[in-house]
Scaffold this motif. Structure first.
Motif, mmCIF file in Angstrom:
data_model
loop_
_atom_site.group_PDB
_atom_site.id
_atom_site.type_symbol
_atom_site.label_atom_id
_atom_site.label_comp_id
_atom_site.label_asym_id
_atom_site.label_seq_id
_atom_site.Cartn_x
_atom_site.Cartn_y
_atom_site.Cartn_z
ATOM 1 N N HIS A 12 22.847 -22.275 -18.723
ATOM 2 C CA HIS A 12 22.595 -21.332 -17.620
ATOM 3 C C HIS A 12 23.910 -20.919 -16.957
ATOM 4 N N ALA A 13 24.783 -21.883 -16.708
ATOM 5 C CA ALA A 13 26.064 -21.567 -16.072
ATOM 6 C C ALA A 13 26.884 -20.631 -16.950
ATOM 7 N N ARG A 29 25.721 -18.525 -19.221
ATOM 8 C CA ARG A 29 25.063 -17.217 -19.240
ATOM 9 C C ARG A 29 25.360 -16.442 -17.961
ATOM 10 N N GLU A 30 25.397 -17.134 -16.843
ATOM 11 C CA GLU A 30 25.654 -16.481 -15.569
ATOM 12 C C GLU A 30 27.109 -16.035 -15.438
ATOM 13 N N LYS A 31 28.032 -16.892 -15.807
ATOM 14 C CA LYS A 31 29.457 -16.607 -15.621
ATOM 15 C C LYS A 31 30.023 -15.709 -16.713
ATOM 16 N N ARG A 32 29.555 -15.913 -17.951
ATOM 17 C CA ARG A 32 30.044 -15.174 -19.119
ATOM 18 C C ARG A 32 31.560 -15.276 -19.272
ATOM 19 N N PRO A 54 16.535 -22.490 -13.855
ATOM 20 C CA PRO A 54 17.571 -22.944 -14.798
ATOM 21 C C PRO A 54 17.442 -24.408 -15.193
#
Length: 340
Positions: free
Chosen positions: A138-139, A141-144, A291
Motif C-alpha cells: 500500500h505504501a 502504491r501510494e508513494k510510487r 490498506p
C-alpha cells in the motif's frame, strides 16, 4: 489405490452439472468407468425428477458434489439399494441427513484433500502478514517512489513470530505441520484435544483468551456451530495486541463482523479474510479499501487444478468400497456435531 475391486457398484453422480464438469476430466471419467457401473453423462440435480427414477432405484453408491440436494427420507425411499455416499468435497452437512445414518448408509468424503489448499493459503497469509506485505504494498502504491521499508515493516517479520491456531481440525493440524520448518512459536486451542495431543502435533496448548493475547497472527479453523458463533466477539478481539492479524478461512460467523470492522477501520488490527458475515459484504463496506485488510472471495478451498486432488481422493474411496475395504476417511455421525 491399486487393489482389485470385488465388483463394480452401480453408482450415480449427484451434484450441479457445472461442478461435475470441473471435477471430472477425461482421466477421472475413465477411472470412474473402470471402478463402477455408471452412466458418466447422468448428473442428478433433482432427486424428484421422473427421468432419473430408474437409475436411482438401482444405485448402490452415490458420488456427490457441491449442489447435491438433501438426502431426506423421501429421497432415500427412491434408492432402496443405496449403501454408501462418497462426497467429492469437504463437509457433508448440506446433504447427509439423519435418515442416512438410520438406514446404515456409510459415508466418506474428500475433506482431507480439500484441507490441503486451505492450509497452503493460510501459510501464505501468515508469512505475508508477518512480513507486513499489505502495508508495504500500500505504501509503495501510494508513494510510487522509494519507501522507507524499515519504517513500514517496523517490528514486523517472521522470526520468532507467534501464531495462534484456533481449531485442531484437518486444516488446523495441517497448518501446524506446515509451520514446523519456520522459526515460529505455534499456540493451539481446541476444546476437544488434550494438551498432550496438542504437544504431539508440535504446538503449545493455550486457552482461547491466552492465545488471543499472545499471538502475532491468529488463524481460525474451527467449525461453524452454535457454540462457535462470534467466537471472536468484541471482548476477545480487544484482547488481541495492536498490530495482530486475524486470518479467517473457516466461516464468517465465527467473528463478530461489526466489532472486527471497527478494529480494522481504526488500524489497530489487520486481517486476511476469505470468508465474511455476510458471505458477500455490502458494496459500501470499508473493508474493501482498507490498506490493512486483504479480502478474497472464498478461494482458499480447492479450485482449478486442485479439484483433481479431491476427485481422485473420492475415487480412492470408491475403489476401497468396491474392494471390500474400509474407508480411509469415513464420516461418522458423532463427528458432525463438532466438525464443519
Amino acid at each position: 489405490m491399486t487393489s482389485t475391486p470385488l465388483h463394480r457398484p452401480r453408482t450415480v453422480l449427484a451434484m450441479d452439472p457445472p461442478v461435475h464438469a470441473a471435477l471430472f476430466d477425461q482421466a477421472a471419467l475413465d477411472r470412474l468407468a473402470a471402478l463402477a457401473d455408471t452412466d458418466p453423462t447422468l448428473v442428478v440435480r433433482d432427486f424428484a425428477d421422473p427421468a432419473v427414477a430408474g437409475p436411482l432405484a438401482e444405485a448402490e453408491a452415490l458420488l456427490t458434489g457441491w449442489g447435491c440436494p438433501p438426502l431426506t427420507p423421501e429421497v432415500l425411499a427412491r434408492m432402496p439399494r443405496l449403501r454408501t455416499v462418497i462426497h467429492v468435497a469437504g463437509s457433508v452437512k448440506h446433504h447427509v441427513t439423519d435418515a442416512c445414518w438410520e438406514r446404515g448408509i456409510t459415508v466418506a468424503s474428500a475433506a482431507a484433500a480439500n484441507a490441503v489448499p486451505v492450509a497452503e493459503y493460510t501459510l501464505a497469509a501468515i508469512l505475508f502478514s508477518g512480513k507486513r506485505v499489505l502495508h508495504a504494498a500500500h505504501a509503495y502504491r501510494e508513494k510510487r517512489t522509494r519507501v522507507n521499508v524499515l519504517e513500514v515493516i517496523g517490528s514486523g517479520g517472521n522470526h520468532r513470530h507467534t501464531v495462534g491456531v484456533v481449531g485442531a481440525s484437518r486444516i488446523g493440524r495441517r497448518v501446524v505441520e506446515l509451520l514446523r520448518p519456520y522459526d515460529m512459536r505455534v499456540l493451539l486451542h481446541d476444546p476437544y484435544v488434550d494438551e498432550d495431543r496438542v504437544r504431539a502435533l508440535g504446538a503449545h496448548p493455550a486457552s482461547l483468551d491466552v492465545l488471543a493475547a499472545r499471538s502475532d497472527t491468529v488463524t481460525i479453523h474451527a467449525p461453524e456451530l452454535p457454540e462457535t458463533y462470534h467466537l471472536f466477539d468484541r471482548r476477545r478481539l480487544a484482547l488481541l495486541r495492536d498490530g495482530t492479524t486475524v486470518i479467517n478461512t473457516a466461516r464468517g460467523s465465527l467473528v463478530d463482523s461489526a466489532a472486527l470492522t471497527e478494529e480494522l477501520v481504526s488500524g489497530r488490527l489487520n486481517a486476511v479474510l476469505d470468508v465474511t458475515d455476510p458471505e458477500i459484504l455490502p458494496p459500501d463496506s470499508p473493508l474493501y479499501d482498507l490498506p490493512n485488510v486483504l479480502l478474497t472471495p472464498h478461494i482458499a478451498g480447492s479450485l482449478g487444478n486442485e479439484l483433481g486432488r479431491m476427485t481422485h481422493a473420492a475415487l480412492d474411496e470408491l475403489e476401497r468400497y468396491a474392494s471390500g475395504l474400509p474407508y480411509a476417511d469415513p464420516v461418522r455421525p458423532e463427528q458432525l456435531t463438532r466438525s464443519a
